[in-house]
Motif scaffolding. Structure first.
Motif, PDB file in Angstrom:
ATOM      1  N   CYS A  21       0.847  -1.202   0.000  1.00 50.91           N
ATOM      2  CA  CYS A  21       0.000   0.000   0.000  1.00 50.91           C
ATOM      3  C   CYS A  21       0.878   1.244   0.000  1.00 50.91           C
ATOM      4  N   ASN A  22       1.852   1.266  -0.891  1.00 56.77           N
ATOM      5  CA  ASN A  22       2.803   2.381  -0.911  1.00 56.77           C
ATOM      6  C   ASN A  22       2.335   3.556  -1.758  1.00 56.77           C
ATOM      7  N   ASN A  23       1.248   3.408  -2.508  1.00 53.41           N
ATOM      8  CA  ASN A  23       0.677   4.540  -3.233  1.00 53.41           C
ATOM      9  C   ASN A  23      -0.840   4.359  -3.285  1.00 53.41           C
ATOM     10  N   TRP A  24      -1.518   5.400  -3.700  1.00 57.64           N
ATOM     11  CA  TRP A  24      -2.978   5.403  -3.646  1.00 57.64           C
ATOM     12  C   TRP A  24      -3.582   4.361  -4.584  1.00 57.64           C
ATOM     13  N   GLU A  25      -2.975   4.179  -5.752  1.00 50.04           N
ATOM     14  CA  GLU A  25      -3.501   3.199  -6.707  1.00 50.04           C
ATOM     15  C   GLU A  25      -3.441   1.786  -6.135  1.00 50.04           C
ATOM     16  N   ASN A  26      -2.317   1.444  -5.531  1.00 46.97           N
ATOM     17  CA  ASN A  26      -2.191   0.117  -4.928  1.00 46.97           C
ATOM     18  C   ASN A  26      -3.188  -0.077  -3.799  1.00 46.97           C
ATOM     19  N   LEU A  27      -3.381   0.978  -3.002  1.00 46.59           N
ATOM     20  CA  LEU A  27      -4.333   0.880  -1.897  1.00 46.59           C
ATOM     21  C   LEU A  27      -5.741   0.610  -2.419  1.00 46.59           C
ATOM     22  N   LEU A  28      -6.141   1.306  -3.490  1.00 44.28           N
ATOM     23  CA  LEU A  28      -7.472   1.087  -4.056  1.00 44.28           C
ATOM     24  C   LEU A  28      -7.632  -0.345  -4.561  1.00 44.28           C
ATOM     25  N   ASN A  29      -6.593  -0.897  -5.158  1.00 47.43           N
ATOM     26  CA  ASN A  29      -6.654  -2.285  -5.632  1.00 47.43           C
ATOM     27  C   ASN A  29      -6.815  -3.259  -4.475  1.00 47.43           C
ATOM     28  N   VAL A  30      -6.091  -2.999  -3.381  1.00 49.46           N
ATOM     29  CA  VAL A  30      -6.197  -3.861  -2.208  1.00 49.46           C
ATOM     30  C   VAL A  30      -7.595  -3.787  -1.620  1.00 49.46           C
ATOM     31  N   VAL A  31      -8.117  -2.577  -1.499  1.00 50.92           N
ATOM     32  CA  VAL A  31      -9.458  -2.392  -0.939  1.00 50.92           C
ATOM     33  C   VAL A  31     -10.499  -3.117  -1.788  1.00 50.92           C
ATOM     34  N   GLN A  32     -10.379  -2.988  -3.105  1.00 51.68           N
ATOM     35  CA  GLN A  32     -11.326  -3.645  -4.006  1.00 51.68           C
ATOM     36  C   GLN A  32     -11.295  -5.166  -3.836  1.00 51.68           C
ATOM     37  N   SER A  33     -10.100  -5.717  -3.647  1.00 55.32           N
ATOM     38  CA  SER A  33      -9.967  -7.164  -3.517  1.00 55.32           C
ATOM     39  C   SER A  33     -10.533  -7.680  -2.197  1.00 55.32           C
ATOM     40  N   VAL A  34     -10.253  -6.976  -1.086  1.00 50.54           N
ATOM     41  CA  VAL A  34     -10.743  -7.469   0.204  1.00 50.54           C
ATOM     42  C   VAL A  34     -12.256  -7.320   0.318  1.00 50.54           C
ATOM     43  N   ARG A  35     -12.822  -6.419  -0.480  1.00 46.76           N
ATOM     44  CA  ARG A  35     -14.277  -6.221  -0.445  1.00 46.76           C
ATOM     45  C   ARG A  35     -15.021  -7.217  -1.333  1.00 46.76           C
ATOM     46  N   LYS A  36     -14.326  -7.770  -2.312  1.00 47.81           N
ATOM     47  CA  LYS A  36     -14.985  -8.617  -3.302  1.00 47.81           C
ATOM     48  C   LYS A  36     -15.487  -9.905  -2.656  1.00 47.81           C
ATOM     49  N   GLU A  37     -16.741 -10.219  -2.908  1.00 46.64           N
ATOM     50  CA  GLU A  37     -17.361 -11.367  -2.253  1.00 46.64           C
ATOM     51  C   GLU A  37     -17.126 -12.672  -3.000  1.00 46.64           C
ATOM     52  N   ASP A  38     -17.135 -12.668  -4.343  1.00 47.63           N
ATOM     53  CA  ASP A  38     -17.030 -13.905  -5.119  1.00 47.63           C
ATOM     54  C   ASP A  38     -15.631 -14.081  -5.698  1.00 47.63           C
ATOM     55  N   SER A  39     -14.601 -13.881  -4.873  1.00 44.60           N
ATOM     56  CA  SER A  39     -13.219 -14.029  -5.331  1.00 44.60           C
ATOM     57  C   SER A  39     -12.751 -15.462  -5.154  1.00 44.60           C
ATOM     58  N   TYR A  40     -11.683 -15.811  -5.837  1.00 42.31           N
ATOM     59  CA  TYR A  40     -11.141 -17.163  -5.749  1.00 42.31           C
ATOM     60  C   TYR A  40     -10.626 -17.467  -4.342  1.00 42.31           C
ATOM     61  N   PHE A  41     -10.068 -16.465  -3.691  1.00 44.92           N
ATOM     62  CA  PHE A  41      -9.517 -16.633  -2.351  1.00 44.92           C
ATOM     63  C   PHE A  41     -10.124 -15.589  -1.412  1.00 44.92           C
ATOM     64  N   PRO A  42     -10.219 -15.904  -0.144  1.00 42.91           N
ATOM     65  CA  PRO A  42     -10.722 -14.917   0.833  1.00 42.91           C
ATOM     66  C   PRO A  42      -9.593 -13.956   1.218  1.00 42.91           C
ATOM     67  N   TYR A  43      -9.341 -12.992   0.351  1.00 47.68           N
ATOM     68  CA  TYR A  43      -8.188 -12.115   0.549  1.00 47.68           C
ATOM     69  C   TYR A  43      -8.231 -11.394   1.896  1.00 47.68           C
ATOM     70  N   PHE A  44      -9.415 -11.055   2.366  1.00 44.36           N
ATOM     71  CA  PHE A  44      -9.529 -10.352   3.640  1.00 44.36           C
ATOM     72  C   PHE A  44      -8.962 -11.185   4.792  1.00 44.36           C
ATOM     73  N   ALA A  45      -8.985 -12.520   4.632  1.00 46.97           N
ATOM     74  CA  ALA A  45      -8.477 -13.400   5.690  1.00 46.97           C
ATOM     75  C   ALA A  45      -6.987 -13.667   5.563  1.00 46.97           C
TER      76      ALA A  45
END
Length: 604
Positions: free
Chosen positions: A114-138
């Protein structure tokens, strides 16, 4: 290329508390992780136990041909993947096969970048996604938002409320955060091991109350500059987080003996505690921390001016505190020789000792310190003006492994002390700010670094940082010799040395003075660091005779008998308004203005 079939994942409750295995370190991003410079018995929970919980269904497994490399045990695959330092390489490995994906995803996501704003947005989008291959939030174990400190607010961190397996949370300097934002992440974070909220002055007891309620496994807490925190919440933390090992309370001015003694009583595994500028702390806290913290390695109580000799004289008799390695007593003005003697007798393995601005200590204290022998690596005696040459010479003879020594403003010291200091084989840093009696004889001794073996010619000096500001008897010839004999030199301070700050051809290689300096201080400022040292050396080596004053000499034996020089020195300093400036503005110019406000503190 067809899209990979979705993987069905299963989670186990037991995996959520696993912390037996260690995470691979990537130095680039670890620089700002709180406490990563020290060993932590429970690092990130990355390991086979957590990855085995993510299994593919048997039907999907049958659909894929298992290659020989895919038959490797997960332990070996993870070991191989952990050698990759690039996130791009890890992502590529995830796309090879489902087996590789299972064993790579935790490496990629345990510490999302999370060293820049773009990367942070990508991380946030992934942890919020419900139907992802992996439970990234965990999978997130370490979350560091300090690189975006000025952009992080309560709303920014809300998506991370679902990341309940975070072990290290670093929010250094995120000054827009309040109790609401920090507590939202902490609530339910039962795996949290280290929390750094340095500089969050809006944080109150509410946040620490949430820490006490949810984070019983906490080992490291840094609340530096959280000035609204009081004893109430810190006592709760001490009572509920009994595995605490590292605690930083710098500038928490509302903290008193009540909470610090509670920490000493309830946290027996404490290794490091920093109470810098906690001005309500008294002898009671210090005695309790040392006597009850038998594993305590580092104790810093700089500027705790209420501490007296009794803090140490009341320690239990006939007990040795062999674990204590670092003790910082800067500006504890009420300490005397008796306290220092007690410290040395009870802590015989001290490695770093800071007694700067303890103005009442004398040669008697220094003679006591000599009993540390080869254990002593770092000694700071700045502003201990009663110390003489005899004590310093004895210190060097008995403690020959000293790497750092600071004797700023010890005005009784002469060339005799520096000549002896020059014999230290491991000396890296030396501070002699305002030691106005020293001359080029001292500099030549440091430059030559004469060998202990007479038949062996002296090798190049190992000195890296030399502080000589306001040593006004020094000449350009002496400093030139020092530069040529110290190839590792990266810092040289010569503020107030007339042969330098008045010459524009030399100051061209200086770095800029800190913004907070006055006009007079800026005019006298003369500090060479990094490339500036090399440029100065090269400039002087191009044509030495053209830059020297040919009518001058390196030193004159008659100067020792002439009192006019001292009067000129005093007059110059009063004329520029610098007579009362503390050596922190000169001896530590390298720190002033460098790095961020809440940068890391390195310990030699």
């Amino acid at each position: 290329m067809s899209h990979p079939t979705r993987i069905t994942l299963q989670s186990s409750e037991t995996a959520s508390v696993s912390s037996s295995s260690s995470s691979p370190e990537r130095a680039v991003y670890d620089d700002t992780d709180f406490f990563t410079t020290q060993r932590n018995d429970s690092q990130s929970s990355l390991g086979v136990a957590s990855l085995r919980d993510m299994t593919m269904s048997s039907s999907i497994e049958l659909e894929h041909r298992i290659s020989p490399v895919s038959r490797l045990p997960p332990e070996l695959l993870i070991s191989c993947f952990s050698k990759l330092s690039s996130s791009t390489d890890l992502r590529s490995c995830m796309l090879v096969s489902k087996t590789w994906a299972r064993n790579t995803v935790d490496l990629l996501w345990h510490r999302p970048l999370c060293n820049n704003w773009e990367n942070l947005l990508n991380v946030v989008q992934s942890v919020r996604k419900e139907d992802s291959y992996f439970p990234y939030f965990a999978l997130v174990k370490r979350l560091n938002l300090s690189n975006l400190s000025h952009q992080i607010s309560d709303g920014t961190v809300q998506p991370f409320m679902c990341c309940k397996r975070i072990e290290r949370l670093t929010l250094t300097g995120c000054t827009k955060l309040t109790d609401h934002g920090v507590a939202s992440i902490v609530n339910g974070a039962n795996s949290l091991l280290a929390l750094d909220i340095t500089g969050l002055d809006a944080v109150t007891d509410h946040t620490l109350g949430a820490v006490a309620e949810n984070c019983s496994r906490l080992q490291g807490l840094n609340i530096t500059d959280c000035s609204k925190v009081t004893d109430d919440s810190l006592i709760a933390v001490a009572q509920n987080c009994r595995h605490l090992k590292r605690l930083k309370l710098n500038n928490c001015t509302l903290i008193t003996d009540e909470s610090v003694t509670a920490v000493a009583r309830h946290c027996p595994a404490m290794l490091e505690i920093d109470l810098h500028n906690c001005r309500q702390i008294t002898d009671e806290s210090i005695t309790a921390l040392i006597s009850q913290g038998r594993q305590l390695r580092e104790l810093r109580v700089a500027h705790c001016s209420l501490i007296t000799n009794n803090a140490f004289l009341k320690l239990p008799k006939h007990l040795a505190f062999d674990s204590l390695r670092i003790l910082d007593l800067t500006a504890c003005h009420q300490l005397h020789d008796e306290a220092v003697e007690k410290i040395i007798s009870t802590s015989p393995r001290l490695r770093n000792l800071v007694l700067a601005k303890c103005k009442d200590i004398t040669d008697k204290s220094v003679h006591a310190i000599t009993r540390l022998g080869k254990n002593l690596h770092y000694i700071h005696l700045g502003h201990c003006a009663q110390i003489t040459d005899a004590a310093v010479i004895q210190l060097v003879k008995m403690c020959n492994r000293i790497r750092y020594i600071d004797l700023a403003c010890c005005h009784r010291l002469t060339d005799a002390s520096v000549k002896q200091l020059a014999t230290l084989p491991k000396l890296r840093r030396i501070g002699l700010v305002k030691c106005q009696a020293i001359t080029d004889r001292s500099i030549m001794a440091l430059a030559k670094m004469t060998s202990e073996i007479p038949i062996k010619p002296p090798g190049p000096s190992l000195l890296e940082r030399v502080h000589l500001s306001y040593c006004v008897h020094l000449t350009l010839q002496g400093i030139h010799a020092l530069l040529n004999r110290c190839p590792k030199l990266t810092h040289l301070s010569l503020t107030g040395v007339q042969g330098f700050f008045m010459r524009e051809d030399l100051t061209a290689f200086c770095r800029d003075a800190p913004l907070e300096f006055t006009e007079h201080q800026r005019n006298m400022f003369c500090v060479f660091s990094g490339p500036g040292v090399n440029k100065l050396r090269d400039y002087l080596n191009e044509d030495p005779t053209s830059v020297y004053d040919t009518e001058g000499t390196m030193y004159d034996d008659r100067e020792a008998e002439d009192g006019e020089a001292d009067q000129q020195v005093t007059g110059m300093m009063h004329a520029t308004g610098l007579g009362g400036v503390d050596d922190e503005d000169m001896n530590d110019e390298d720190e002033a203005g460098e790095g961020s406000q809440y940068g890391e503190q390195a310990e030699s």
